[in-house]
Design a protein around this motif. Structure first.
Motif, PDB file in Angstrom:
ATOM      1  N   SER A 101       5.867   2.376  -1.020  1.00  0.00           N
ATOM      2  CA  SER A 101       5.054   1.425  -0.146  1.00  0.00           C
ATOM      3  C   SER A 101       5.426  -0.169  -0.545  1.00  0.00           C
ATOM      4  N   PRO A 102       5.792  -0.237  -2.176  1.00  0.00           N
ATOM      5  CA  PRO A 102       6.179  -1.854  -2.327  1.00  0.00           C
ATOM      6  C   PRO A 102       7.284  -2.148  -1.363  1.00  0.00           C
ATOM      7  N   GLN A 103       8.107  -1.157  -1.443  1.00  0.00           N
ATOM      8  CA  GLN A 103       9.403  -1.771  -0.754  1.00  0.00           C
ATOM      9  C   GLN A 103       9.491  -1.768   0.770  1.00  0.00           C
ATOM     10  N   GLN A 105       6.453  -2.841   1.867  1.00  0.00           N
ATOM     11  CA  GLN A 105       5.904  -4.262   1.989  1.00  0.00           C
ATOM     12  C   GLN A 105       6.913  -5.385   1.893  1.00  0.00           C
ATOM     13  N   GLN A 106       7.895  -5.109   1.313  1.00  0.00           N
ATOM     14  CA  GLN A 106       8.818  -6.180   1.332  1.00  0.00           C
ATOM     15  C   GLN A 106       9.682  -6.322   2.523  1.00  0.00           C
ATOM     16  N   LYS A 110       8.361  -5.503   5.396  1.00  0.00           N
ATOM     17  CA  LYS A 110       7.368  -6.129   6.188  1.00  0.00           C
ATOM     18  C   LYS A 110       7.444  -7.681   6.221  1.00  0.00           C
ATOM     19  N   THR A 111       7.416  -8.226   5.028  1.00  0.00           N
ATOM     20  CA  THR A 111       7.460  -9.556   4.958  1.00  0.00           C
ATOM     21  C   THR A 111       8.642 -10.224   5.505  1.00  0.00           C
ATOM     22  N   LEU A 120       6.370  -0.071  11.467  1.00  0.00           N
ATOM     23  CA  LEU A 120       6.160  -0.173  10.110  1.00  0.00           C
ATOM     24  C   LEU A 120       4.887   1.042  10.080  1.00  0.00           C
ATOM     25  N   GLU A 121       3.798   0.710  11.008  1.00  0.00           N
ATOM     26  CA  GLU A 121       2.775   1.898  10.943  1.00  0.00           C
ATOM     27  C   GLU A 121       3.249   3.120  10.482  1.00  0.00           C
ATOM     28  N   GLN A 126       4.640   3.687   7.334  1.00  0.00           N
ATOM     29  CA  GLN A 126       3.635   3.406   6.373  1.00  0.00           C
ATOM     30  C   GLN A 126       2.858   4.815   6.289  1.00  0.00           C
TER      31      GLN A 126
END
Lengths: 878, 355
Positions: free
Chosen positions: B45-47, B49-50, B52-53, B95-96, B99
């Motif tokens: 998830s953090p990866q 998130q990165q 996504k940013t 992304l979703e 996710q």
């Protein structure tokens, strides 16, 4: 009592036929094995008769088929005896077997002479034990069979040599026929104390004949003309049955007429030594008696046959008075009187024993139990005085028990011998003596009467018979069952005639006279039992009675079940220990033994004290398990304990306490567990029984760890502490003495009292759960070790009042120490953390209300402090 | 890899002074592709998130392109706007999707980590057990309660009157000797004893309540006996007593029969045989016949003796009744196949826990 079918048939010849069998010699060619223990192998007739006997109350414990022990053994004559060329311990015997062809047999016995008749097992014969004999060579010499010892034929006699048969036995005949060894069936009967008649073959035959409706008769003894007694003084009077000669020259004196109902004697003359013939000894052995000598054997034979024990004195050994008289007198023994009985034992008598004494007032015989050594029959006996008497059953019973002498004779006298059978028994004795050729009957008989139980007619009501048995018999049918057994219905009885019609079958009652051989029968119910027996218990219709009662356990019994159910539910197992203790067991368990009751007549000292607590028994169980590496046992027991009552105040009536104190106890034992586990079980048990205010009060309990024990409390106020029971750990010192591992948690209580409390609890009302939210408050206190947690809990409960819905001690932190200058009470103080739940039925408590309750609780707990005594309770901040 | 990296696209944008619509379309397609690729490559998830940013954040190339829309002419503005929205939508969907995939993956990783071996159970698994004597006694009580009987009890230490005298054993009668009595050192000699049978409970019941009476009395009895495989100085019996009007031997036989089939089961029958007990007359032994035809001698019974009724204050002309009794221990042994009576008394856990 054992009986043989062949013997029964001498009294009721049609027995076998009536039982559905043929009366011919069955079993010729039966399989030769030793006497079969299995009833399955006994004949169908035997089975049928056994069923009848059992249904008559003469339970057949064992049925044995006799006579099949050997097969094809013939009578042979020794023609020549020669030594075996190759063996010292065997000889060669030439025998004639009636075939005309002599046979050579190798034989290891040397007791026979040329001309002797011996049993020969030839090729194909079978001897006892099932061994089949084959023609074979022994050390190079042919043996055409085997000569048999008594044992090899299952016959009585010494095993040292070959059985020598009487001269005149036909050569070549089948041994079984020549010895009259017909197939037979032996019934081993259990005879109840109320059946004096069934202690004889004739009596059993009478019962069976009545049941099977076949004739029964005791044959009249056949005796040749009595011989005149030549040894003694001349007969003084002529009272004989046979009309010749006089009565035996002995004076009979009965000092105890109630003990001796009659004393009857006859003389046997020309007594010669000899041995009893096989047909007689075979019967004795079959019925369990050892042959001794002909007169003793005949005495036993007559007793087994007719139920009348007799005793033969050596007439010449009975001391003679200076005036030439011989006297036999019956009296009770003197204190410490001595008598050497036939078994060689010197016995010390007591006044309750009856004795027969001589003219010098010296005891000759222990009456009805055992003869004396001084007048014993021997090979040199020339004249015998045979006595047949009636002795009081109760006296004989006590004497035989006291002296440990339960003889065949005493067993009959204590049931009650037929007082009318003595003369017949003496004639039968003489008949057998003459038949064997060991003695002749002298004329004359002396019968001296004492007192016999009076016999009265018994009124038996027809309705009563039917009511008691569930039958519908009429008077005639009842009489029809009773009469073959000797119970006569008096036709002229007032009861029978009063309401009877011509046929008599509508009579409402019978007047029954009881036969002399049934001294046990006295009352109507005794006769009703006889009707039932004769009719057959198995034929009585089975009816389940209807009655107005709802079955079930009482409330208290249900509670007791609930206690046990609860404990088993906790994972405990039930044990049962013996209630007997050894002296010292209680002391070892730390218990006072003074209140304990003792057994007056213990079998062993280890079982001489009655338990006052379940503890010793349960500790034994733990030790037993520990020794078998079974650790951590969790057990309980429900059992009675016993004690003497507390000493009553002066003058209090002792009569009321006709029994000592008996209490039902419950004990729980948890091995490898500490006291608190047992406390938990106590509290839970109470809750399960609906007791909400149970508790434990610290106090040192006997046998328990002094600082880890306490008294049980429940329904406080009503029962004093210590009354109900105790809880804790077994004193480790006791455990180390018993070589057991501590800790062992223990709980023991008076179950009766606990159930009293349960049953006295008022019916509990129902409280609806509140619909409003509750608030929880945690309070943690530093509490001196000497203040029980329960005291704090009770203070909190009181302060919390109706709004305190629940309280739980949820954390204990022991050995609390000084923190940041706060006062320290010592290492034994501890922190107790309680969680309190406050709520109200009608509203949500406000924060302010909860705070107020909290403060009240803190104040209440802290007020338990008594600083001058070193007792402190203080809220632990944070 | 033949797709351009985002860096390459970016630099292409910077180098292109005058972007054409076609060039933008191409770049957005590349951006979308790159985002999808990077999302799907993320393994946590953090990866994600990165990533996504990077692709959707304020400083993403997409944001830059969107930011440049304002400087375009009206026609281009609309075209480029639509292209950006479409690309943005595609990237968000990617992304979703990723996710959801990662969430599922992580949950399963966590569950895997939480796994427990359910067979790792510490300690012996044990429950509590009733003694087989209690189990048998309760089974008997159940049957008799069902037949309408109540359960009566009495003390184990008794007076000689309750144990013998009232039961038609006259004082000094030899029949008393049959019972090998243990006497308690209490009161007059031989006045107090450990009961030799449960029959004193009959006496206590009859002297404490008027007929009709229907009770069974299970309890502990004693005799002066050495312990062996079939004897113990302490044993348990159950006794039945029915007193009513017009009770007969036939009722006794019927009751024994009913008990037999209720307790032992279908196919078991019973019989009475004449016997002797001082306190009953007529007296009977009763036997049970098993379905295979074999017999089991169970106990004693009979019609309560008129002398006993009289001793207990009941008129034998008005009332009659029967009594029966048998050993619970022996029945328990038969029921559970135990061959040594002593095993019932040792408290051996290896024995107790089998039942």
């Amino acid at each position: 009592m054992k009986v043989l079918l062949s013997w029964l048939k001498e009294f009721a010849p049609e027995l076998e036929a009536a039982a559905g069998g043929s009366s011919g010699s069955a079993g010729r060619g039966a399989v030769a094995t030793s006497s079969g223990d299995s009833p399955a192998r006994a004949s169908a007739v035997g089975e049928k008769l056994a069923d009848q006997l059992s249904d008559l109350g003469l339970s057949v414990e064992e049925l044995t088929h006799l006579g099949a022990a050997f097969k094809d053994i013939t009578v042979a004559q020794v023609l020549n005896l020669r030594s075996h060329p190759n063996a010292d311990r065997i000889q060669l015997v030439d025998v004639a077997d009636g075939s005309g062809q002599p046979r050579q047999v190798c034989c290891g016995a040397f007791n026979m002479s040329v001309g002797d008749l011996v049993p020969l097992a030839s090729d194909g014969s079978v001897v006892a034990g099932g061994m089949e004999i084959k023609r074979r060579k022994i050390r190079g010499e042919w043996s055409e069979g085997m000569l048999c010892s008594p044992t090899e034929l299952e016959l009585p006699g010494s095993d040292d040599g070959i059985l020598i048969l009487p001269q005149g036995t036909p050569l070549g005949a089948d041994l079984r026929e020549s010895l009259n060894l017909q197939d037979d069936i032996l019934f081993d009967l259990e005879v109840n104390p109320n059946r004096p008649d069934a202690m004889s073959v004739a009596g059993v035959a009478r019962d069976l004949a009545a049941r099977l409706k076949v004739p029964f008769a005791i044959p009249e003894p056949k005796i040749s003309e009595p011989r005149i007694h030549s040894g003694g003084p001349a007969p003084s009077s002529d009272l004989t049955q046979s009309g010749a000669g006089g009565p035996p020259p002995v004076e009979i004196i009965l000092h105890e007429p109630e003990f001796c109902g009659h004393f009857t004697v006859r003389m046997l003359v020309e007594v010669t030594p000899g041995i009893s013939p096989p047909w007689l000894t075979r019967r004795l052995l079959a019925l369990g008696m050892r042959p001794v000598n002909p007169l003793v054997d005949i005495s036993n034979f007559v007793m087994l046959e007719l139920g009348q024990p007799t005793h033969a004195f050596d007439f010449d050994l009975i001391p003679t008075a200076p005036d030439g008289h011989k006297i036999l007198a019956v009296r009770m023994a003197r204190k410490s009187e001595q008598l050497k009985t036939l078994d060689g034992t010197e016995r010390t008598l007591r006044p309750a024993d009856g004795v027969i004494v001589d003219c010098n007032d010296t005891a000759l015989s222990l009456a009805g139990v055992m003869g004396g050594a001084s007048t014993e029959i021997s090979d040199s006996t020339k004249t015998a005085l045979v006595e047949a008497a009636w002795w009081d059953p109760m006296t004989i019973s006590r004497t035989s028990r006291r002296h440990g002498l339960r003889s065949e004779a005493s067993a009959r006298f204590e049931r009650g011998v037929d007082p009318e059978i003595a003369e017949l028994a003496l004639l039968r004795f003489a008949e057998l003596a003459e038949k064997i050729g060991v003695a002749q009957l002298a004329p004359g008989l002396t019968k001296t009467q004492g007192l016999l139980p009076t016999r009265e007619r018994v009124t038996v009501r027809v309705d009563r018979v039917n009511d008691m048995l569930g039958l519908e018999l009429d008077a005639e049918e009842i009489a029809g069952w009773l009469e073959p057994m000797g119970f006569e219905n008096a036709a002229d009885s007032p009861a029978a005639t009063a309401s009877s019609t011509a046929s008599g079958s509508t009579a409402t009652a019978l007047a029954i006279s009881i036969p002399t051989w049934r001294l046990d029968c006295e009352t109507e119910i005794d006769i009703i039992e006889e009707v039932a027996r004769a009719y057959g218990y198995s034929r009585i219709p089975k009816v389940v009675p209807l009655f107005d009662q709802i079955g079930g356990l009482s409330a208290r019994q249900k509670l007791r079940h609930k206690v046990a159910d609860f404990l088993v539910g906790l994972g405990l197992s039930e044990v049962i220990s013996l209630p007997f203790l050894a002296p010292g067991d209680l002391e070892i368990s730390g218990e006072d033994s003074d209140p304990a009751l003792r057994i007056s007549n213990p079998l062993v000292m280890e079982e001489s004290v009655l338990r006052t607590t379940l503890r010793p028994g349960m500790l034994k169980i733990v030790a037993y398990n520990q020794a078998r590496r079974q650790f951590g046992v969790r057990i309980f027991e429900l059992g009675h304990v016993f004690s003497k009552p507390q000493p009553q105040p002066e003058g209090a009536a002792d009569a009321k306490a006709d029994l000592p104190v008996e209490t039902e106890y419950l004990a729980v034992l948890l091995a490898d567990a500490e006291a608190k586990e047992a406390v938990k079980i106590w509290l839970k048990l109470c809750l399960s029984l609906g007791i909400s205010d149970s508790a434990v009060q610290h106090s040192s309990q006997s046998g328990l760890h002094p600082t880890r024990s306490g008294a049980l409390l429940a329904n406080t106020g009503k029962y004093k502490p210590g009354h109900l029971g105790s809880v804790g750990e077994i004193d480790p010192e006791i455990l180390s003495q018993l070589d057991m591992e501590p800790p062992i948690a223990w709980l023991e209580l008076d179950l009766g009292r606990l159930l009293d409390i349960v049953q006295s609890q008022p019916q509990r009302g129902y409280q609806a759960p509140t619909r409003f939210p509750s608030s929880d408050v945690d309070l943690s206190f530093l509490v001196s070790a000497d203040i029980p947690a329960d005291d704090v809990r009770n203070a909190l409960l009181a302060a919390g009042g109706a709004n305190l819905a629940a309280i739980e001690l949820f954390d204990i932190f022991p050995g609390f120490k000084l923190v940041d200058g706060k006062q320290v009470w010592g290492d034994r103080a501890r922190s107790l953390a309680f969680r309190l739940r406050f709520e109200a039925q009608d509203r949500t408590l406000t924060a302010a209300e909860v705070a107020e309750l909290r403060q009240a609780c803190i104040t209440a707990a802290e007020s338990l402090s008594e600083p001058d005594k070193g007792l402190n309770v203080e809220l632990r901040e944070g | 890899m033949n797709e351009p990296t985002p860096e390459q696209s970016k630099s292409a944008q910077f180098t292109s002074a005058q972007p054409t619509l076609e060039a933008l379309r191409l770049e957005l397609a590349e951006l979308t592709q790159a985002a999808e690729h990077e999302f799907n490559s993320a393994i946590s998830s953090p990866q994600l998130q990165q990533a996504k940013t990077k692709h959707l954040g304020k400083s993403s190339r997409l944001a830059a392109i969107r930011g440049g829309i304002g400087s375009l002419d009206k026609q281009m503005r609309r075209e480029v706007g639509q292209l950006c929205n479409a690309a943005s939508h595609t990237i968000e969907v990617a992304l979703e999707t990723r996710q959801a995939e990662l969430l599922k993956l992580e949950r399963s990783t966590q569950l895997e980590a939480e796994s427990v071996d359910l067979t790792e159970v510490l300690g012996e698994i044990s429950v509590g057990h009733f003694h087989i004597i209690t189990q048998t006694r309760r089974a008997l009580e159940d049957v008799f309660c069902g037949m309408g009987y109540q359960v009566a009890e009495g003390p184990e230490i008794e007076t000689e009157w309750h144990n013998f005298g009232a039961l038609n054993f006259p004082q000094g009668h030899p029949a008393r000797d049959m019972y090998d009595t243990l006497y308690v050192d209490w009161g007059k000699p031989m006045s107090t004893l450990l009961r030799t049978h449960t029959s004193p409970v009959q006496v206590r019941t009859m002297t404490s309540q008027p007929p009709p009476i229907a009770v069974v009395a299970p309890g502990r009895c004693f005799r002066r006996d050495t312990a062996d495989a079939t004897h113990m100085p302490v044993f348990h019996q159950i006794e039945g007593l029915l007193i009513d009007r017009d009770i007969s031997l036939g009722h006794l036989a019927g009751t024994i029969e009913a008990f037999t089939s209720a307790f032992f089961g279908e196919g078991f029958t019973s019989r009475l045989r004449p016997s002797y007990f001082p306190f009953t007359e007529p007296s009977a032994e009763f036997d049970i016949q098993r379905p295979d035809g074999s017999w089991l001698e169970l106990g004693g019974s009979g019609m309560v003796h008129p002398n006993v009724l009289e001793a207990c204050g009941i008129d034998p002309q008005e009332w009659s009744g029967f009594a029966f009794g048998f050993g619970i221990d022996r029945l328990a042994m038969i029921r559970y196949g135990v061959d040594d009576l002593r095993d019932l008394w040792t408290g051996d856990m290896r024995f107790l826990k089998q039942f």
